[in-house]
Design a protein around this motif. Sequence first.
Motif, short mmCIF file in Angstrom:
data_model
loop_
_atom_site.label_atom_id
_atom_site.label_comp_id
_atom_site.label_asym_id
_atom_site.label_seq_id
_atom_site.Cartn_x
_atom_site.Cartn_y
_atom_site.Cartn_z
N LYS A 1 39.60 54.55 32.10
CA LYS A 1 38.15 54.61 32.07
C LYS A 1 37.47 54.55 33.44
CE LYS A 1 37.79 52.50 27.47
NZ LYS A 1 37.25 51.34 26.70
N SER A 2 38.19 54.12 34.47
CA SER A 2 37.54 53.91 35.77
C SER A 2 38.33 54.59 36.89
CB SER A 2 37.41 52.41 36.07
OG SER A 2 36.97 52.20 37.40
N GLU A 3 37.70 55.57 37.52
CA GLU A 3 38.33 56.23 38.66
C GLU A 3 38.50 55.26 39.83
OE1 GLU A 3 37.51 60.01 41.70
OE2 GLU A 3 36.26 59.71 39.92
N ASP A 4 37.51 54.37 40.02
CA ASP A 4 37.61 53.38 41.10
C ASP A 4 38.81 52.46 40.89
OD1 ASP A 4 35.30 53.99 42.76
OD2 ASP A 4 34.10 53.33 41.06
N PHE A 5 39.02 52.04 39.65
CA PHE A 5 40.16 51.18 39.37
C PHE A 5 41.46 51.93 39.64
CE2 PHE A 5 43.53 49.47 36.74
CZ PHE A 5 43.44 48.12 36.98
N ARG A 6 41.58 53.18 39.18
CA ARG A 6 42.80 53.95 39.40
C ARG A 6 43.12 54.07 40.88
NH1 ARG A 6 40.46 57.31 35.53
NH2 ARG A 6 39.93 58.88 37.08
N ARG A 7 42.10 54.34 41.68
CA ARG A 7 42.32 54.51 43.11
C ARG A 7 42.80 53.22 43.76
NH1 ARG A 7 38.86 53.00 46.75
NH2 ARG A 7 37.13 52.99 45.25
N LEU A 8 42.16 52.12 43.43
CA LEU A 8 42.54 50.84 44.02
C LEU A 8 43.92 50.41 43.52
CD1 LEU A 8 39.09 49.04 43.73
CD2 LEU A 8 40.25 49.68 45.86
N TRP A 9 44.19 50.60 42.24
CA TRP A 9 45.49 50.20 41.67
C TRP A 9 46.63 50.97 42.32
CZ3 TRP A 9 46.59 46.15 38.64
CH2 TRP A 9 47.83 46.12 37.99
N ALA A 10 46.39 52.24 42.63
CA ALA A 10 47.44 53.07 43.22
C ALA A 10 47.85 52.59 44.60
CB ALA A 10 46.98 54.53 43.29
N ASP A 11 46.97 51.88 45.29
CA ASP A 11 47.30 51.35 46.61
C ASP A 11 48.22 50.14 46.55
OD1 ASP A 11 45.82 53.26 47.90
OD2 ASP A 11 44.01 52.03 48.05
N HIS A 12 48.43 49.61 45.35
CA HIS A 12 49.33 48.48 45.10
C HIS A 12 48.98 47.24 45.93
CE1 HIS A 12 53.18 48.19 42.71
NE2 HIS A 12 52.92 46.95 43.07
N PRO A 13 47.71 46.82 45.93
CA PRO A 13 47.38 45.58 46.64
C PRO A 13 47.87 44.38 45.86
CG PRO A 13 45.47 46.33 45.42
CD PRO A 13 46.54 47.38 45.23
N VAL A 14 48.24 43.33 46.54
CA VAL A 14 48.69 42.09 45.90
C VAL A 14 48.04 40.93 46.63
CG1 VAL A 14 50.65 40.61 45.33
CG2 VAL A 14 50.90 43.10 45.22
N ARG A 15 47.33 40.10 45.88
CA ARG A 15 46.65 38.98 46.51
C ARG A 15 46.46 37.86 45.50
NH1 ARG A 15 40.58 39.08 49.24
NH2 ARG A 15 40.47 36.87 49.77
N GLU A 16 46.62 36.64 45.97
CA GLU A 16 46.30 35.48 45.15
C GLU A 16 44.94 34.95 45.61
OE1 GLU A 16 48.35 31.31 43.67
OE2 GLU A 16 48.95 32.19 45.58
N CYS A 17 43.96 35.05 44.74
CA CYS A 17 42.59 34.66 45.11
C CYS A 17 42.39 33.18 44.83
CB CYS A 17 41.58 35.52 44.36
SG CYS A 17 41.74 37.27 44.73
N ALA A 18 42.85 32.35 45.74
CA ALA A 18 42.79 30.91 45.55
C ALA A 18 41.46 30.31 45.97
CB ALA A 18 43.93 30.22 46.32
N TYR A 19 40.78 30.98 46.89
CA TYR A 19 39.48 30.48 47.36
C TYR A 19 38.75 31.63 48.04
CZ TYR A 19 41.99 30.30 51.80
OH TYR A 19 42.74 30.64 52.90
N GLY A 20 37.47 31.44 48.28
CA GLY A 20 36.69 32.48 48.93
C GLY A 20 35.21 32.24 48.74
N VAL A 21 34.45 33.29 48.90
CA VAL A 21 32.99 33.22 48.73
C VAL A 21 32.57 34.42 47.89
CG1 VAL A 21 30.74 33.24 49.86
CG2 VAL A 21 32.67 32.06 50.95
N LYS A 22 31.80 34.17 46.87
CA LYS A 22 31.27 35.24 46.01
C LYS A 22 29.76 35.25 46.14
CE LYS A 22 33.73 37.02 43.55
NZ LYS A 22 34.08 36.75 42.17
N ARG A 23 29.20 36.43 46.34
CA ARG A 23 27.74 36.58 46.40
C ARG A 23 27.27 37.37 45.19
NH1 ARG A 23 29.56 36.66 51.61
NH2 ARG A 23 28.52 35.22 53.04
N VAL A 24 26.27 36.84 44.49
CA VAL A 24 25.74 37.51 43.32
C VAL A 24 24.22 37.62 43.45
CG1 VAL A 24 27.63 36.64 41.87
CG2 VAL A 24 25.46 35.42 41.94
N GLN A 25 23.70 38.71 42.92
CA GLN A 25 22.25 38.93 42.91
C GLN A 25 21.77 38.64 41.50
OE1 GLN A 25 20.35 39.79 45.66
NE2 GLN A 25 18.59 39.38 44.34
N HIS A 26 21.31 37.40 41.29
CA HIS A 26 20.91 36.99 39.95
C HIS A 26 19.52 37.54 39.65
CE1 HIS A 26 19.82 34.34 36.60
NE2 HIS A 26 21.13 34.22 36.41
#
Length: 279
Positions: free
Chosen positions: A200-225
């Motif tokens: 359903k998502s071309e963006d997902f297919r493209r990113l998935w094909a790059d085979h990134p691997v990451r454990e998101c243990a911490y970080g910063v998320k910005r949201v526009q509420h």
Amino acid sequence: MDGDLGDFLRSRRARIRPEEVGLPSHGRRRVPGLRREEVAQLAGVSVDYYIRLEQGRGPAVSDAVLDAVARVLRLDDTEHAYLRAVARPHRPAGRRSAPRVRTGVQLLLDSMERTPAFVLDVRMDVLAWNAAADAVFGYGRAGPDGRNIPRHVFLDPGSRDFYPQWSAVAAQCVAHLRNLAGHHRDDRRLTALVGELSLKSEDFRRLWADHPVRECAYGVKRVQHPVAGLLTLPYETLAVAADPDQTLLVYTAEAGSETEERLRLLGSWGASQVQTSPR
């Protein structure tokens, strides 16, 4: 998700230049990065053995060989753990019981009145949340699909407005999902989720094909509420010791920051909405 091992190793070979590992770089190369025979030479295994490993048709591989390959390909700790997970023979597919969040964990969530927090499973489904998380992310009003983070990011058009840094959020989401998929290869619902997003998502297919691997243990998320405006939310991911397939995500705000004040006002607004809503 057959082929993950070969795709992963090829992607990691491609990012290393021969001169980085002491090999001559002259001569025409059909593909970027290291050749398979060069990885085999540097890892101390036969070329045939490495080719069979990359093709996923070799025997059960030892930790020593995987460690050597990880060293040659300069894998970080998360990638190294992922390599070990996908290189093992497939376990028979099994059925997982429906995930349930213990009462004590929900009580912990509810005790954090001004701290958005929720529990995720290995498919990145939000299993439980507190009032602060509901006020920010709207989990209480969303259906099951809306409480799956990858589906929200890639299939909900509103996510691009909700996340001002959508591209970074999407890349991080895929890298984390890829890591989860490597460690839970017998989870049919997780495999189905990846298939759905790929369809359903071309963006997902493209990113998935790059085979990134990451454990998101911490970080910063910005949201526009839509009510509170821009929120800058550092987060930490904590393991739920009694339920290894669940993680607790806790979002905080810097003391005295605009985000802290906006979270306080958002909590008051959320409480008023609950009190005035029809029963």
